[in-house]
Every structure is written in C-alpha cells, then in structure tokens.
Design an enzyme around this catalytic site. Sequence first.
Site, short mmCIF file in Angstrom:
data_model
loop_
_atom_site.label_atom_id
_atom_site.label_comp_id
_atom_site.label_asym_id
_atom_site.label_seq_id
_atom_site.Cartn_x
_atom_site.Cartn_y
_atom_site.Cartn_z
N LYS A 132 1.76 4.04 -1.78
CA LYS A 132 1.34 2.83 -2.50
C LYS A 132 0.01 3.05 -3.21
CE LYS A 132 1.39 -1.39 -4.00
NZ LYS A 132 1.50 -2.61 -3.21
N LYS B 183 -9.56 -4.13 -4.47
CA LYS B 183 -9.49 -3.78 -3.06
C LYS B 183 -8.66 -2.52 -2.86
CE LYS B 183 -6.25 -5.41 -0.71
NZ LYS B 183 -4.88 -4.99 -0.28
#
Length: 289
Positions: free
Chosen positions: A173, A241
């Site tokens: 990811k 983030k």
Amino acid sequence: MTLACGYIGAGLMGAPMVRRLLAAGTDVRLWARTPEKIRDLVEAGAKLAASPAELCRQADVVITCVSDTQAMRSVVFDRDGLAEGAASPKILVDMSTISPQRTIEMASRLHAETGMIWIDAPVSGGQVGAVNGTLAVMAGGPAEAIDKVRPMLAHLARAVTRVGDSGAGQYVKMLNQTLVSTTYLMVAEVLNFAERMGVDAAAVPEALRGGHGDSNLLQQIWPKMLARDFTVTGTLDTLMKDLGMVRGIAQERAAPMPLNALVAEMIRKRIQDGHGQDDVSSLFKLYAS
C-alpha cells in the site's frame, strides 16, 4: 458455510462497503464510537454491537477500516477491544492504511494471545471503488486465511492479491500511495498546462485512453479537476499521513526517493495553508491562478 461479518470503521470508504455486504445477504454486525453515525446502516439491516469485543464474539470475520495505527491498536487491544472477543479460527481483515511494522507486531500479539489471525488488506480504488465493488486489495497473511475470506471480499473488490506474509499488504500500500500522490500532482500540472495551451482539455482523457500516458486516475481525476469539483472523497491530511510512513520506511531501508520528497513538500504546502481537510483533487489549486 456463510460467515458472519463484523465491521468497524464505516466512514467514507467503509459505509459503502457495508452496504455492499448487506446487499449480498451478509450477516453484518457494526460498532462505532458514535452509534448515531451508523444509524442508516443499522436501518439498512446491520446489527449494532455494544463494543468491539461483543462484535468479535458474534462474528467469524471482522473487517476494520480505521484512520491510523493508533486507532487500530485501540480498537483491538483497549478495554472491551476486539482481542477480548477473539479466538481461533476467527479472522481479522484490516483494510486500514497503517504502519507495516506495527501491523506485524500487533498481528503477532493478537495471534499469540487469542489464536485469531490478522490479515492486513489495505485497498486502492477510492470511494468510487468502494461504491462499485471494484477495489484492489493487497493482502498480507497466511494463504489459507486469505482464501477463506475471498468469497466475502469478492463483494467489495475486483481483485484480492496475496502479496506475502503479515505486513506485506501494508508495504505494498505504501508503493500504491507513492504512485497515487505523484500521479495526482502530475495530472494537476498537465491539466493546467493543457488549459494554458488552449487545447480542448475535456477531450484529453479520451485522446490518451489506452496509450502510455493513460491511467485509472487520469480518467477519474482529470474530469474532476477540469470541473473544479473538489468534493471530498479523500483528504490531503490522510494522504500526508501515508507519505509520512513512506518517508520513514525509505529512510530505514536507505531507499532514495527524491521525487516522493518533492511531492510530499508540495502537499505539505497546501496543508500548512489550512487545506488539510480538502479533497486530494484540490492539489490543482497549486497550479491554477
């Protein structure tokens, strides 16, 4: 055998996934810190659990899609957390995007203490993919466990790919987020260039379709930016983030990533100007005067 599903994290991405599970006839339990936020899903047929522990006791598979690593740790290991209702052969499928290193640690702890298996299964495809059931799932964990949950995940994703052992899904990811963030900025830059040249910008996605410059993001994001439609489907804060985790992993592995660093600085500029909760497509505003 039909598996009962518990779901935690029914937000922008999670809510449409829950709706798809319900539409497929899945027995779904939900928990949220603010039950009012999932009232419509309960009215649609989901059952409400009083705590993550109770939800886990009632489910064969628990799917989570929460905001960050700390939120995931809290949901699993705090008082009345999932771990208190966990047991073998239950399976946790975490579709959040969180730290790969912490995922490995938490998965090992959960299994050692309870026997429950943790699959890290972050997704790509955005809110559109969640609504349409066309998400791409990159899964880390035991192959047998992943195969066991494939029928349930088939209602949510076009593909579920095992990419390795625990933590591997989250690592992949990070690759996805690096490509996505760079593509968002490049689409914004090229659209601004096209408009300044005076070409028919609306025709560009079709003109490039199937060529080397084409991509799923180009087809989705170009029209959105062209229409100045900055409806929030994913925020700059969330992307930042994720890029912070990418930067930490890159430093740890001594992987040079100068382009990623530039992308992160440009996104940080928008956030510092007070636009952290804006949609990622608003990166176009870095270029448009």
